[in-house]
Design a protein around this motif. Structure first.
Motif, short mmCIF file in Angstrom:
data_model
loop_
_atom_site.label_atom_id
_atom_site.label_comp_id
_atom_site.label_asym_id
_atom_site.label_seq_id
_atom_site.Cartn_x
_atom_site.Cartn_y
_atom_site.Cartn_z
N LYS A 130 -7.18 -4.90 -3.07
CA LYS A 130 -6.19 -3.98 -2.50
C LYS A 130 -6.73 -3.34 -1.22
O LYS A 130 -5.98 -3.04 -0.29
CB LYS A 130 -5.80 -2.92 -3.53
CG LYS A 130 -4.91 -3.50 -4.61
CD LYS A 130 -4.39 -2.46 -5.56
CE LYS A 130 -3.50 -3.09 -6.62
NZ LYS A 130 -2.31 -3.77 -6.09
N ARG A 131 -8.04 -3.11 -1.19
CA ARG A 131 -8.65 -2.55 0.02
C ARG A 131 -8.41 -3.49 1.21
O ARG A 131 -7.99 -3.07 2.28
CB ARG A 131 -10.16 -2.38 -0.26
CG ARG A 131 -11.00 -1.72 0.79
CD ARG A 131 -10.73 -0.24 0.95
NE ARG A 131 -10.55 0.49 -0.30
CZ ARG A 131 -11.52 1.02 -1.05
NH1 ARG A 131 -12.76 0.91 -0.68
NH2 ARG A 131 -11.25 1.67 -2.15
N ALA A 132 -8.68 -4.79 0.99
CA ALA A 132 -8.50 -5.77 2.08
C ALA A 132 -7.03 -5.86 2.50
O ALA A 132 -6.71 -5.86 3.70
CB ALA A 132 -9.01 -7.13 1.62
N LEU A 133 -6.14 -5.91 1.51
CA LEU A 133 -4.71 -6.05 1.83
C LEU A 133 -4.16 -4.77 2.47
O LEU A 133 -3.30 -4.83 3.36
CB LEU A 133 -3.92 -6.40 0.57
CG LEU A 133 -4.21 -7.80 0.01
CD1 LEU A 133 -3.57 -7.98 -1.36
CD2 LEU A 133 -3.74 -8.88 0.97
N GLY A 134 -4.67 -3.63 2.03
CA GLY A 134 -4.24 -2.36 2.61
C GLY A 134 -4.67 -2.27 4.07
O GLY A 134 -3.88 -1.86 4.95
N TYR A 135 -5.89 -2.66 4.34
CA TYR A 135 -6.34 -2.65 5.74
C TYR A 135 -5.53 -3.64 6.58
O TYR A 135 -5.24 -3.37 7.76
CB TYR A 135 -7.84 -2.95 5.84
CG TYR A 135 -8.70 -1.70 5.70
CD1 TYR A 135 -8.55 -0.63 6.57
CD2 TYR A 135 -9.68 -1.61 4.71
CE1 TYR A 135 -9.33 0.52 6.46
CE2 TYR A 135 -10.47 -0.46 4.58
CZ TYR A 135 -10.29 0.59 5.46
OH TYR A 135 -11.05 1.73 5.34
N ALA A 136 -5.15 -4.77 5.99
CA ALA A 136 -4.33 -5.73 6.74
C ALA A 136 -2.99 -5.09 7.12
O ALA A 136 -2.50 -5.29 8.24
CB ALA A 136 -4.11 -6.99 5.91
N ALA A 137 -2.42 -4.31 6.20
CA ALA A 137 -1.15 -3.62 6.51
C ALA A 137 -1.36 -2.59 7.62
O ALA A 137 -0.53 -2.45 8.52
CB ALA A 137 -0.59 -2.96 5.25
N LEU A 138 -2.46 -1.87 7.55
CA LEU A 138 -2.76 -0.87 8.59
C LEU A 138 -2.97 -1.55 9.94
O LEU A 138 -2.57 -1.02 10.99
CB LEU A 138 -3.98 -0.04 8.20
CG LEU A 138 -3.79 0.89 6.99
CD1 LEU A 138 -5.13 1.49 6.54
CD2 LEU A 138 -2.79 2.02 7.30
N ASP A 139 -3.59 -2.74 9.92
CA ASP A 139 -3.78 -3.49 11.18
C ASP A 139 -2.42 -3.82 11.82
O ASP A 139 -2.25 -3.72 13.03
CB ASP A 139 -4.53 -4.80 10.93
CG ASP A 139 -6.00 -4.59 10.57
OD1 ASP A 139 -6.52 -3.47 10.78
OD2 ASP A 139 -6.63 -5.55 10.07
N VAL A 140 -1.46 -4.22 10.98
CA VAL A 140 -0.12 -4.54 11.49
C VAL A 140 0.50 -3.30 12.12
O VAL A 140 1.06 -3.34 13.23
CB VAL A 140 0.78 -5.07 10.34
CG1 VAL A 140 2.23 -5.19 10.79
CG2 VAL A 140 0.26 -6.41 9.83
N MET A 141 0.39 -2.17 11.42
CA MET A 141 0.96 -0.93 11.96
C MET A 141 0.28 -0.53 13.26
O MET A 141 0.94 -0.07 14.21
CB MET A 141 0.79 0.20 10.93
CG MET A 141 1.65 0.03 9.69
SD MET A 141 1.26 1.28 8.43
CE MET A 141 1.76 2.79 9.27
N GLU A 142 -1.04 -0.68 13.32
CA GLU A 142 -1.77 -0.28 14.53
C GLU A 142 -1.31 -1.10 15.74
O GLU A 142 -1.06 -0.55 16.81
CB GLU A 142 -3.28 -0.47 14.29
CG GLU A 142 -4.18 -0.14 15.48
CD GLU A 142 -4.24 1.35 15.82
OE1 GLU A 142 -3.83 2.18 14.99
OE2 GLU A 142 -4.71 1.67 16.93
N ARG A 143 -1.14 -2.42 15.53
CA ARG A 143 -0.69 -3.27 16.65
C ARG A 143 0.69 -2.83 17.11
O ARG A 143 0.97 -2.76 18.30
CB ARG A 143 -0.67 -4.73 16.20
CG ARG A 143 -2.03 -5.43 16.35
CD ARG A 143 -1.90 -6.95 16.31
NE ARG A 143 -1.38 -7.42 15.04
CZ ARG A 143 -2.12 -7.62 13.95
NH1 ARG A 143 -3.42 -7.38 13.99
NH2 ARG A 143 -1.59 -8.06 12.83
N GLU A 144 1.56 -2.53 16.16
CA GLU A 144 2.92 -2.13 16.51
C GLU A 144 2.92 -0.80 17.28
O GLU A 144 3.57 -0.64 18.31
CB GLU A 144 3.73 -1.99 15.21
CG GLU A 144 5.20 -1.91 15.38
CD GLU A 144 5.83 -3.20 15.89
OE1 GLU A 144 5.18 -4.27 15.81
OE2 GLU A 144 6.94 -3.13 16.42
N LEU A 145 2.16 0.15 16.75
CA LEU A 145 2.19 1.51 17.31
C LEU A 145 1.39 1.62 18.60
O LEU A 145 1.53 2.59 19.34
CB LEU A 145 1.71 2.51 16.26
CG LEU A 145 2.67 2.67 15.08
CD1 LEU A 145 2.00 3.44 13.94
CD2 LEU A 145 3.96 3.37 15.51
#
Ligand SMILES: N[C@@H](CCC(=O)N[C@@H](CS)C(=O)NCC(=O)O)C(=O)O
Length: 202
Positions: A130-145
């Motif tokens: 979940k840590r890895a997948l959660g960071y992957a989701a945060l990476d997506v948000m960071e690129r967008e924002l």
């Protein structure tokens, strides 16, 4: 008067409380202790067979579950949900992303760390995943924002509310936001919105 069944440490519930506050909609809060199984009683299951909060009960007694469905319902006809067809679908896109990629990893990690877990090796391995997948989701948000201030339509919408809820407490799930400057700037923009309500307030 609307009735909201909720648990004040729930980010899914907080999404709804934040929106109700920002829309100036009064409601009755029924605190429902998920740690004591209060969402699994026969009485509660009659309201929501899925046994979970948040649950919104409308004036006529009809119940609506699923935090993002509730956001969608309440925000219709307001600036927080664009009516234009593509922008409307893009709000849904981010809310589905939140429920599939973000919440199951970041919120669940937070819940396990706050309320006991992981108790065994299996849980520990799940937490790592979940840590890895959660960071992957945060990476997506960071690129967008990094490219735009808000997820959709150049303005604050319920897509931002859905994603803000568990992102702003991601540290409690073991996620370090230090390497996400665009997310941190967006969190601050959300906090500056009119009618902002802090977590666990109502
Ligand atoms: N997908 C649902 C998730 C709801 C959910 O998982 N609620 C949790 C609290 S955040 C709950 O009620 N847990 C109690 C239980 O499962 O008995 C939503 O977005 O509303």
């Amino acid at each position: 008067m609307l009735t909201l069944y909720d648990y004040l440490d729930s980010g899914n519930g907080y999404k709804v409380r934040l929106l109700l506050h920002q829309l100036g909609r009064p409601y009755t809060l029924v605190e429902t202790d998920i740690l004591q199984g209060e969402t699994r009683t026969p009485e509660f299951l009659r309201l929501n067979p899925n046994g979970r909060i948040p649950l919104l009960q409308l004036e006529d007694g009809t119940c609506l579950a699923e935090s993002n469905a509730i956001l969608h319902y309440l925000a219709q006809g307001t600036p927080l949900l664009p009516a234009e067809r593509l922008a409307h679908a893009q709000v849904l896109q981010w809310m589905f992303f939140e429920q599939y990629n973000h919440e199951p990893n970041i919120a669940t990690s937070r819940f396990w760390l706050r309320h006991g877990g992981p108790p065994d090796d299996l849980r520990r391995a799940q937490l790592e995943q979940k840590r890895a997948l959660g960071y992957a989701a945060l990476d997506v948000m960071e690129r967008e924002l990094a490219a735009r201030p808000w997820f959709v339509a150049g303005r604050y919408t319920v897509a931002d509310i859905a994603l803000y809820a568990y992102t702003h407490v991601a540290d409690e799930g073991g996620f370090d936001l230090a390497r996400y400057p665009a997310i941190r700037a967006w969190l601050q923009r959300v906090r500056e919105q009119p009618g902002y309500l802090s977590f666990a307030a109502h």
